[in-house]
Enzyme design. Structure first.
Site, PDB file in Angstrom:
ATOM      1  N   CYS A 135       0.823  -1.210   0.000  1.00 56.84           N
ATOM      2  CA  CYS A 135       0.000   0.000   0.000  1.00 56.84           C
ATOM      3  C   CYS A 135       0.856   1.258   0.000  1.00 56.84           C
ATOM      4  CB  CYS A 135      -0.976  -0.008   1.171  1.00 56.84           C
ATOM      5  SG  CYS A 135      -0.211  -0.206   2.788  1.00 56.84           S
ATOM      6  N   GLU A 162      13.101   1.010  -2.454  1.00 53.75           N
ATOM      7  CA  GLU A 162      12.719   0.345  -3.694  1.00 53.75           C
ATOM      8  C   GLU A 162      13.284   1.061  -4.934  1.00 53.75           C
ATOM      9  OE1 GLU A 162       8.545  -0.568  -3.887  1.00 53.75           O
ATOM     10  OE2 GLU A 162       8.599  -1.624  -1.974  1.00 53.75           O
TER      11      GLU A 162
END
Length: 165
Positions: A135, A162
């Site tokens: 999320c 990321e």
């Protein structure tokens, strides 16, 4: 507050992550929760502590690999409790590629309900399985980092992690 079916046997454990303590919860069917200590979606009753449950130990190993930049996807059985709509949104979250972000509109489009942007946002905020059901990869249409149950600073840290791969 999250309610649980009384017949279901829940187990939990904790782990230390680079972003703080996490609580992980599972049933025999799969992982039901992964929360940072400040998250409000964590149920009051976590079940029985188990540091040897196979699902929980596999989740810890995969999260450790994720934080060490050695994993960009998860291979865990998931059993989050929610409404059919919430589960549909959470399933769509798992399709957002590692290192990418979607807007709430893109998420609503992905479930085939483009007018449900607010409902999608609410379901996203109730996601009980942080990181594994990503999320944190959902941002505002303008690119702004909007709310995250684990804290916007953690969201920024996860997205930065990321983006370095």
């Amino acid at each position: 507050m999250t309610t649980h079916n009384e017949q279901t046997q829940y187990v939990y454990t904790t782990m230390t992550s680079p972003l703080g303590e996490m609580v992980l919860q599972a049933t025999r069917e799969g992982l039901t929760g992964a929360w940072f200590e400040t998250q409000t979606t964590q149920p009051e009753n976590l079940g029985q502590r188990s540091d040897s449950d196979p699902i929980l130990t596999k989740a810890i190993k995969q999260l450790e690999q994720y934080f060490a930049n050695q994993r960009d996807s998860f291979d865990l059985p998931l059993a989050a409790q929610g409404t059919p709509f919430q589960r549909q949104v959470w399933q769509a979250l798992t399709t957002i590629p590692f290192g990418e972000t979607w807007s709430y509109q893109q998420l609503a489009d992905a479930i085939g309900n483009p007018k449900a942007v607010r409902a999608v946002g609410a379901a996203n905020g109730k996601n009980p399985i942080s990181i594994i059901v990503p999320c944190h990869r959902v941002i505002g249409k303008s690119g702004k980092l909007t709310g995250y149950a684990g804290g916007v600073e953690r969201k920024a840290s996860l997205l930065k992690l990321e983006s370095t791969r």
